[in-house]
Design a protein around this motif. Sequence first.
Motif, PDB file in Angstrom:
ATOM      1  N   GLY A 378       0.802  -1.221   0.000  1.00 24.92           N
ATOM      2  CA  GLY A 378       0.000   0.000   0.000  1.00 24.92           C
ATOM      3  C   GLY A 378       0.837   1.274   0.000  1.00 24.92           C
ATOM      4  N   PRO A 379       1.849   1.402   0.897  1.00 23.71           N
ATOM      5  CA  PRO A 379       2.690   2.610   0.867  1.00 23.71           C
ATOM      6  C   PRO A 379       3.403   2.805  -0.463  1.00 23.71           C
ATOM      7  N   MET A 380       3.856   1.716  -1.065  1.00 22.66           N
ATOM      8  CA  MET A 380       4.514   1.824  -2.363  1.00 22.66           C
ATOM      9  C   MET A 380       3.570   2.384  -3.410  1.00 22.66           C
ATOM     10  N   MET A 381       2.334   1.886  -3.435  1.00 23.71           N
ATOM     11  CA  MET A 381       1.381   2.321  -4.453  1.00 23.71           C
ATOM     12  C   MET A 381       1.086   3.810  -4.340  1.00 23.71           C
ATOM     13  N   THR A 382       0.991   4.314  -3.111  1.00 19.96           N
ATOM     14  CA  THR A 382       0.712   5.738  -2.919  1.00 19.96           C
ATOM     15  C   THR A 382       1.936   6.600  -3.194  1.00 19.96           C
ATOM     16  N   LEU A 383       3.045   6.298  -2.538  1.00 18.61           N
ATOM     17  CA  LEU A 383       4.208   7.185  -2.598  1.00 18.61           C
ATOM     18  C   LEU A 383       4.937   7.092  -3.936  1.00 18.61           C
ATOM     19  N   ALA A 384       4.998   5.906  -4.554  1.00 14.77           N
ATOM     20  CA  ALA A 384       5.633   5.810  -5.868  1.00 14.77           C
ATOM     21  C   ALA A 384       4.811   6.567  -6.911  1.00 14.77           C
ATOM     22  N   THR A 385       3.487   6.471  -6.831  1.00 14.03           N
ATOM     23  CA  THR A 385       2.640   7.255  -7.746  1.00 14.03           C
ATOM     24  C   THR A 385       2.856   8.747  -7.530  1.00 14.03           C
ATOM     25  N   ASP A 386       2.940   9.155  -6.278  1.00 16.63           N
ATOM     26  CA  ASP A 386       3.165  10.566  -5.955  1.00 16.63           C
ATOM     27  C   ASP A 386       4.514  11.034  -6.494  1.00 16.63           C
ATOM     28  N   ILE A 387       5.535  10.203  -6.389  1.00 15.86           N
ATOM     29  CA  ILE A 387       6.864  10.564  -6.880  1.00 15.86           C
ATOM     30  C   ILE A 387       6.846  10.718  -8.399  1.00 15.86           C
ATOM     31  N   VAL A 388       6.178   9.788  -9.101  1.00 20.79           N
ATOM     32  CA  VAL A 388       6.113   9.856 -10.563  1.00 20.79           C
ATOM     33  C   VAL A 388       5.417  11.133 -11.007  1.00 20.79           C
ATOM     34  N   ILE A 389       4.259  11.435 -10.414  1.00 25.67           N
ATOM     35  CA  ILE A 389       3.505  12.617 -10.815  1.00 25.67           C
ATOM     36  C   ILE A 389       4.230  13.894 -10.401  1.00 25.67           C
ATOM     37  N   GLY A 390       4.828  13.888  -9.217  1.00 24.58           N
ATOM     38  CA  GLY A 390       5.532  15.075  -8.743  1.00 24.58           C
ATOM     39  C   GLY A 390       6.797  15.371  -9.511  1.00 24.58           C
ATOM     40  N   ALA A 391       7.387  14.361 -10.159  1.00 18.63           N
ATOM     41  CA  ALA A 391       8.626  14.570 -10.912  1.00 18.63           C
ATOM     42  C   ALA A 391       8.375  15.187 -12.280  1.00 18.63           C
ATOM     43  N   ALA A 392       7.126  15.198 -12.735  1.00 14.13           N
ATOM     44  CA  ALA A 392       6.806  15.715 -14.066  1.00 14.13           C
ATOM     45  C   ALA A 392       6.467  17.194 -13.996  1.00 14.13           C
ATOM     46  N   PRO A 393       6.766  17.957 -15.060  1.00 13.41           N
ATOM     47  CA  PRO A 393       6.317  19.351 -15.111  1.00 13.41           C
ATOM     48  C   PRO A 393       4.793  19.407 -15.081  1.00 13.41           C
ATOM     49  N   PRO A 394       4.222  20.499 -14.584  1.00 17.36           N
ATOM     50  CA  PRO A 394       2.754  20.585 -14.501  1.00 17.36           C
ATOM     51  C   PRO A 394       2.054  20.377 -15.839  1.00 17.36           C
ATOM     52  N   ASP A 395       2.666  20.834 -16.947  1.00 11.32           N
ATOM     53  CA  ASP A 395       1.986  20.688 -18.237  1.00 11.32           C
ATOM     54  C   ASP A 395       2.030  19.262 -18.757  1.00 11.32           C
ATOM     55  N   ARG A 396       2.767  18.369 -18.095  1.00  9.72           N
ATOM     56  CA  ARG A 396       2.819  16.963 -18.486  1.00  9.72           C
ATOM     57  C   ARG A 396       2.207  16.067 -17.414  1.00  9.72           C
ATOM     58  N   ALA A 397       1.436  16.618 -16.508  1.00  4.91           N
ATOM     59  CA  ALA A 397       0.876  15.831 -15.410  1.00  4.91           C
ATOM     60  C   ALA A 397      -0.038  14.729 -15.916  1.00  4.91           C
ATOM     61  N   GLY A 398      -0.806  15.006 -16.978  1.00  2.71           N
ATOM     62  CA  GLY A 398      -1.696  13.986 -17.522  1.00  2.71           C
ATOM     63  C   GLY A 398      -0.922  12.812 -18.093  1.00  2.71           C
ATOM     64  N   ALA A 399       0.129  13.100 -18.858  1.00  2.00           N
ATOM     65  CA  ALA A 399       0.944  12.027 -19.421  1.00  2.00           C
ATOM     66  C   ALA A 399       1.654  11.244 -18.319  1.00  2.00           C
ATOM     67  N   ALA A 400       2.170  11.956 -17.301  1.00  2.00           N
ATOM     68  CA  ALA A 400       2.825  11.262 -16.188  1.00  2.00           C
ATOM     69  C   ALA A 400       1.840  10.386 -15.432  1.00  2.00           C
ATOM     70  N   SER A 401       0.612  10.876 -15.251  1.00  2.00           N
ATOM     71  CA  SER A 401      -0.410  10.072 -14.589  1.00  2.00           C
ATOM     72  C   SER A 401      -0.735   8.834 -15.403  1.00  2.00           C
ATOM     73  N   ALA A 402      -0.753   8.983 -16.725  1.00  2.00           N
ATOM     74  CA  ALA A 402      -1.005   7.825 -17.576  1.00  2.00           C
ATOM     75  C   ALA A 402       0.110   6.798 -17.451  1.00  2.00           C
ATOM     76  N   VAL A 403       1.365   7.265 -17.370  1.00  2.00           N
ATOM     77  CA  VAL A 403       2.486   6.341 -17.191  1.00  2.00           C
ATOM     78  C   VAL A 403       2.364   5.613 -15.853  1.00  2.00           C
ATOM     79  N   SER A 404       1.988   6.353 -14.799  1.00  2.00           N
ATOM     80  CA  SER A 404       1.861   5.732 -13.485  1.00  2.00           C
ATOM     81  C   SER A 404       0.702   4.748 -13.425  1.00  2.00           C
ATOM     82  N   THR A 405      -0.225   4.824 -14.384  1.00  2.00           N
ATOM     83  CA  THR A 405      -1.327   3.869 -14.460  1.00  2.00           C
ATOM     84  C   THR A 405      -1.014   2.733 -15.422  1.00  2.00           C
TER      85      THR A 405
END
Length: 501
Positions: A378-405
């Motif tokens: 559970g912690p991995m699923m939350t924090l790794a997703t947060d790290i992936v999305i947080g590492a992307a520029p705001p204008d690429r948040a959708g693409a980063a979210s897609a990668v994390s999914t």
Amino acid sequence: MTTSPHVITETPRPAGRREWAGLAALALPALLASLELTVTHLALPAIGRDLGASSTELLWIVDVYAFLLAGSLITMGAWGDRIGRRRLLLIGAAGYGAASALAAYAPDPGTLIAARALMGVAGSTLMPSALALAAAMFPVPRQRAVAIGALVASVSAGTAIGPLAGGWLLDRFWWGSGFLIAVPVMALLLAAAPPLLPEHRGGGTARLDPLSALLSLGAVLPAVYGLKRIAAEGPGPVPLAAVAASVALGALFARRQRRLADPFLDLGLFRDRAFSAGVVTLGLGIFVLWGSNYAIAQCLQLVHGLSPLEAGLWTAPSAAGVIAGSTLAPRLARRIRPAVVIAAGLAVSAAGYALLAFSGGGLAPLVAGAVVVSAGLGPMMTLATDIVIGAAPPDRAGAASAVSTTAPQLGGALGVAVLGSVITAVYRASMPAGVAPAARDTLAAAVSAAEALPPDAASALLAVAREAYVRGFQVTAAVSAVLMAGVALLVAAVLRRTPAA
């Protein structure tokens, strides 16, 4: 070009009441995603009976949704960056509700398969949009982690609620009632989103590159298809060719992205160690989770003789483990570095797999081990997703979210295929030579063969077959324990400089 989530040019504004209320709206599609899939599995016997669906058609009713969902994620994430994430969420919610209603009243298997395909495409808009909107609505890192943890917990809650809601509906109504669950949920989302969710979009152009969309679909869909077929039937020319085609199309997709001024997926993101480590951790974590969940479901039904509904109820505690781990992790990450929290969770999951490896297949240790595994992941699923999305520029948040999914989808399909193949190989090697060839193939085949035998012979065959299956399951649990321990060390090393929120 990558943007670090830890270099802040101005102090972000903390989220207020509107944002937290909006998070409740975003939890609706997350909850529905796993709930709907559980209900579909429970409804398959009734669908086969009422619509006269063949075994192949029943397989496609389930698989076409997963194939198109996984294959469309990257396209939808990029589209959301261009047209707006709230707009894409509303389009997807309306499409998903309409397709669900079509599925509920499908008059024949072909119509139901087509409706499920539409549900997969519409469903691919939901989680990337929800995650990207959560990242925009909660710019403060500790609040963003809590928001993502809530979405992860919502997905797990759907897994726990699915057997209860689906069983209740299917006991009282026709099989289509399970699909109608989505209609009021999507209607509520359509009503709540405009006043609660602000619109956010990236800086890309409004146009999508059609060739990139086709290549992204071709890079993912054949891989999921091939891996699922390998898991069900073993390696063969067709599934292996599908996986090879996926690799080739993925290489073409990557080559095209490097040439585009406004790519679907900024491959430069993968040069960020935090982004890459988060994606790999998500993929490997779900690799073992889906693989073990598949094996546990088989064990509950074929070894312990439980019905699908009873097996679903016994897996509900493991969903509670994910909920507990994913909601606790953001609190811990406020004071402790995420690498430490994730690595500790992975170590806990390794201990859970060790428990499963030495459980002997008993019901109580099986459920207990599954709960420990889930709580650790559970912690991995939350924090790794947060790290992936947080590492992307705001204008690429959708693409980063897609990668994390997408990474968990591919990792999960690979886990079912690889770990399922290991169980099958150990099972066949453990079966005595005198057993009928059909019973030596799989445990399910042995159970079917036992139905035609006298009681004593059937009991003897089932005892041998179940022992062989448990032995294979224990081998995969041991492999998973070693893999999670190794990933824990990798995370601790690569993400050690990622600060606490």
